[in-house]
Design a protein around this motif. Structure first.
Motif, PDB file in Angstrom:
ATOM      1  N   GLY A  20      81.841  45.580  48.218  1.00  0.00           N
ATOM      2  CA  GLY A  20      80.571  45.823  48.887  1.00  0.00           C
ATOM      3  C   GLY A  20      80.010  47.212  48.711  1.00  0.00           C
ATOM      4  O   GLY A  20      80.476  48.020  47.894  1.00  0.00           O
ATOM      5  N   ASP A  21      78.993  47.523  49.514  1.00  0.00           N
ATOM      6  CA  ASP A  21      78.252  48.773  49.368  1.00  0.00           C
ATOM      7  C   ASP A  21      79.058  49.999  49.767  1.00  0.00           C
ATOM      8  O   ASP A  21      78.676  51.124  49.451  1.00  0.00           O
ATOM      9  CB  ASP A  21      76.971  48.727  50.208  1.00  0.00           C
ATOM     10  N   GLY A  22      80.160  49.813  50.480  1.00  0.00           N
ATOM     11  CA  GLY A  22      80.941  50.954  50.946  1.00  0.00           C
ATOM     12  C   GLY A  22      81.532  51.798  49.829  1.00  0.00           C
ATOM     13  O   GLY A  22      81.855  52.969  50.041  1.00  0.00           O
ATOM     14  N   VAL A  23      81.661  51.227  48.636  1.00  0.00           N
ATOM     15  CA  VAL A  23      82.225  51.993  47.518  1.00  0.00           C
ATOM     16  C   VAL A  23      81.131  52.482  46.566  1.00  0.00           C
ATOM     17  O   VAL A  23      81.429  52.923  45.460  1.00  0.00           O
ATOM     18  CB  VAL A  23      83.265  51.161  46.740  1.00  0.00           C
ATOM     19  N   ALA A  24      79.876  52.422  46.988  1.00  0.00           N
ATOM     20  CA  ALA A  24      78.771  52.847  46.122  1.00  0.00           C
ATOM     21  C   ALA A  24      78.934  54.268  45.585  1.00  0.00           C
ATOM     22  O   ALA A  24      78.602  54.525  44.423  1.00  0.00           O
ATOM     23  CB  ALA A  24      77.438  52.698  46.863  1.00  0.00           C
ATOM     24  N   PRO A  25      79.433  55.244  46.382  1.00  0.00           N
ATOM     25  CA  PRO A  25      79.597  56.596  45.830  1.00  0.00           C
ATOM     26  C   PRO A  25      80.599  56.680  44.679  1.00  0.00           C
ATOM     27  O   PRO A  25      80.619  57.672  43.955  1.00  0.00           O
ATOM     28  CB  PRO A  25      80.088  57.418  47.032  1.00  0.00           C
ATOM     29  N   LEU A  26      81.410  55.658  44.527  1.00  0.00           N
ATOM     30  CA  LEU A  26      82.384  55.616  43.438  1.00  0.00           C
ATOM     31  C   LEU A  26      81.939  54.668  42.332  1.00  0.00           C
ATOM     32  O   LEU A  26      82.707  54.382  41.415  1.00  0.00           O
ATOM     33  CB  LEU A  26      83.756  55.166  43.949  1.00  0.00           C
ATOM     34  N   LEU A  57      91.509  44.433  46.178  1.00  0.00           N
ATOM     35  CA  LEU A  57      90.952  44.029  47.470  1.00  0.00           C
ATOM     36  C   LEU A  57      91.787  44.551  48.623  1.00  0.00           C
ATOM     37  O   LEU A  57      91.250  44.943  49.670  1.00  0.00           O
ATOM     38  CB  LEU A  57      90.852  42.504  47.528  1.00  0.00           C
ATOM     39  N   ALA A  58      93.114  44.582  48.453  1.00  0.00           N
ATOM     40  CA  ALA A  58      93.977  45.082  49.516  1.00  0.00           C
ATOM     41  C   ALA A  58      93.737  46.572  49.774  1.00  0.00           C
ATOM     42  O   ALA A  58      93.943  47.056  50.896  1.00  0.00           O
ATOM     43  CB  ALA A  58      95.443  44.844  49.154  1.00  0.00           C
ATOM     44  N   ALA A  59      93.293  47.285  48.745  1.00  0.00           N
ATOM     45  CA  ALA A  59      93.004  48.716  48.892  1.00  0.00           C
ATOM     46  C   ALA A  59      91.567  48.967  49.325  1.00  0.00           C
ATOM     47  O   ALA A  59      91.123  50.125  49.347  1.00  0.00           O
ATOM     48  CB  ALA A  59      93.274  49.440  47.571  1.00  0.00           C
ATOM     49  N   GLY A  60      90.846  47.916  49.681  1.00  0.00           N
ATOM     50  CA  GLY A  60      89.427  48.043  49.993  1.00  0.00           C
ATOM     51  C   GLY A  60      89.120  49.053  51.077  1.00  0.00           C
ATOM     52  O   GLY A  60      88.201  49.879  50.940  1.00  0.00           O
ATOM     53  N   ASP A  61      89.872  49.036  52.172  1.00  0.00           N
ATOM     54  CA  ASP A  61      89.605  49.985  53.257  1.00  0.00           C
ATOM     55  C   ASP A  61      89.819  51.418  52.796  1.00  0.00           C
ATOM     56  O   ASP A  61      89.018  52.306  53.119  1.00  0.00           O
ATOM     57  CB  ASP A  61      90.511  49.667  54.454  1.00  0.00           C
ATOM     58  N   ASP A  62      90.898  51.648  52.055  1.00  0.00           N
ATOM     59  CA  ASP A  62      91.145  52.996  51.545  1.00  0.00           C
ATOM     60  C   ASP A  62      90.054  53.436  50.578  1.00  0.00           C
ATOM     61  O   ASP A  62      89.630  54.594  50.584  1.00  0.00           O
ATOM     62  CB  ASP A  62      92.500  53.047  50.835  1.00  0.00           C
ATOM     63  N   LEU A  63      89.592  52.527  49.728  1.00  0.00           N
ATOM     64  CA  LEU A  63      88.565  52.872  48.757  1.00  0.00           C
ATOM     65  C   LEU A  63      87.232  53.173  49.439  1.00  0.00           C
ATOM     66  O   LEU A  63      86.523  54.114  49.049  1.00  0.00           O
ATOM     67  CB  LEU A  63      88.409  51.749  47.735  1.00  0.00           C
ATOM     68  N   ARG A  64      86.878  52.393  50.444  1.00  0.00           N
ATOM     69  CA  ARG A  64      85.629  52.667  51.172  1.00  0.00           C
ATOM     70  C   ARG A  64      85.726  53.995  51.925  1.00  0.00           C
ATOM     71  O   ARG A  64      84.763  54.774  51.959  1.00  0.00           O
ATOM     72  CB  ARG A  64      85.316  51.511  52.109  1.00  0.00           C
ATOM     73  N   ALA A  65      86.894  54.255  52.502  1.00  0.00           N
ATOM     74  CA  ALA A  65      87.080  55.536  53.188  1.00  0.00           C
ATOM     75  C   ALA A  65      87.054  56.687  52.197  1.00  0.00           C
ATOM     76  O   ALA A  65      86.471  57.744  52.464  1.00  0.00           O
ATOM     77  CB  ALA A  65      88.400  55.523  53.961  1.00  0.00           C
TER      78      ALA A  65
END
Length: 431
Positions: free
Chosen positions: A20-26, A73-81
């Motif tokens: 989703g959009d949470g990783v847009a900066p990356l 996908l399991a790293a999704g929260d870490d990647l968004r953070a």
């Protein structure tokens, strides 16, 4: 690609879009992970192909594709953070007026570490991010500017010149042809290229044991050999200069690059932390310039030797057919009979492929990353993919310039001699 395999890049792209959009900066403009995101975060910190070798290949079978998707996908929260921390670190960078270094190179891994330690940024996030930025820029890490200053110091330049001269004086000449009726180097290289897309560990080991890469590299000092492969503009390779200037956009052929040009693009990522370490890096590179293929590790020399054979795109081996297939299935190759600069779409592909392959191998040696036993195909395929993307972009830019020239009205003043002004040719070049 078989019905049972899928490109690794496609699996990463599809999994990334699910975040989703949470990783847009990356991410890039297409919503895919930036090249530096894959290089600095996904591969070393999430996927870890060194530990999970089956996830590092260019083509994945169904179980490996499933494992890769689940890891991302399991790293999704870490990647968004991490993405949120990266934004904060850039803000703190601007507040401090810092302009040195690429923020992605400097902060991506730090941001991921912050995500692991703190989760999503909280109330004190600005303070934490500022402290992290200070830590990055207050250390003694050597930059490209430091490298240039070091190498242009007269006493240092003289010392490096002596190391280069000594190493080149001690070069080992190309060996004579092997006696006996056993398999020769050509047969061993062919055997590797027939199987490296699947495994090839035994074939690679045989080539390394026979020192076939060193022998092929030594033969590049035959007049015209290195120039024919696009590795040098000279009839025979010459000892490199120490160097006083370097530009990523105007690098010469690999064997013609100065010590500064060989190091300045990678020095920041090497995390060299002082003059003693910098001396070691520079000295090692000066000596490497005299080695066969100008590489230190025999496995890397073997890969260059195999790449020179596979890069002919003549379909003679399985690897060559796969590389040719990657090239031929590109729409711009099928449709463009001639490029705007007058060259054919395949002109210089082999040379560009070998240059990209050499840069990747030299970079691995700088980082001390040994070649994985089953990593030959990924290096060959990755180098060809890089050439394809570069050629695609170059063609689009050339066609855009040509279209603009044709559509623009002629506002030039009449030529007093009555001749017709000639349009400036679209510029091109080989990557």
């Amino acid at each position: 690609m078989t019905a049972q395999t899928v490109p690794r890049a496609r699996v990463l792209a599809e999994a990334w879009r699910e975040l989703g959009d949470g990783v847009a900066p990356l991410s890039n403009a297409a919503g895919l992970p930036l090249a530096r995101t894959t290089k600095l975060v996904l591969d070393p910190l999430v996927v870890r192909p060194v530990q999970r070798a089956h996830l590092g290949r260019a083509l994945l079978d169904a179980p490996a594709a499933r494992d890769l998707r689940e890891l991302v996908l399991a790293a999704g929260d870490d990647l968004r953070a991490a993405a949120a921390w990266f934004v904060l670190m850039k803000q703190e960078r601007r507040a401090r007026g810092i302009t040195t270094g690429n923020p992605q190179d400097l902060y991506f891994q730090r941001a991921y570490e912050l995500a692991h330690r703190h989760g999503y940024p909280g109330q004190d996030a600005a303070t934490v991010a500022g402290t992290e930025v200070d830590d990055v820029h207050d250390d003694d890490r050597v930059t490209a500017a430091d490298l240039k200053e070091y190498l242009t110091t007269p006493t240092v330049a003289d010392a490096v010149r002596r190391v280069i001269d000594e190493a080149w004086e001690q070069r080992v000449p190309a060996p004579a042809a092997e006696p006996g009726a056993g398999p020769g180097p050509g047969e061993r290289v062919t055997a590797l290229l027939e199987v490296c897309a699947v495994d090839g560990r035994a074939e690679l080991a045989a080539l390394v044991a026979a020192q076939d890469g060193a022998a092929a590299g030594a033969r590049l000092h035959t007049p015209g050999a290195a120039r024919a492969l696009g590795m040098s503009e000279h009839a025979t390779p010459r000892p490199p200069q120490v160097g006083a200037h370097a530009s990523k956009s105007a690098l010469p052929a690999p064997f013609d690059r100065s010590v500064l040009e060989r190091l300045f693009g990678a020095i920041a990522a090497l995390q060299v932390d002082g003059s003693a370490s910098l001396h070691e890096v520079v000295t090692t590179e000066a000596r490497r310039s005299a080695a066969p293929w100008q590489l230190s590790e025999e496995a890397d020399r073997v890969v260059m030797t195999a790449g020179a054979a596979a890069g002919l795109l003549d379909g003679g081996t399985d690897a060559a057919r796969r590389l040719e297939g990657r090239w031929r299935r590109e729409a711009f190759v099928r449709q463009a009979l001639r490029l705007p600069d007058g060259s054919g779409p395949a002109d210089g592909v082999r040379e560009a492929f070998l240059r990209r392959l050499w840069v990747r191998l030299q970079g691995r040696e700088l980082r001390g990353a040994p070649l994985a036993a089953d990593g030959v195909w990924d290096l060959l395929d990755g180098a060809m993919r890089s050439v394809v993307l570069d050629r695609r972009d170059r063609l689009k830019a050339g066609l855009a310039r040509t279209g603009a020239n044709r559509s623009a009205p002629n506002r030039s003043a009449p030529n007093p001699r009555g001749s017709t002004p000639q349009p400036h040719p679209a510029q091109g070049g080989v990557a």
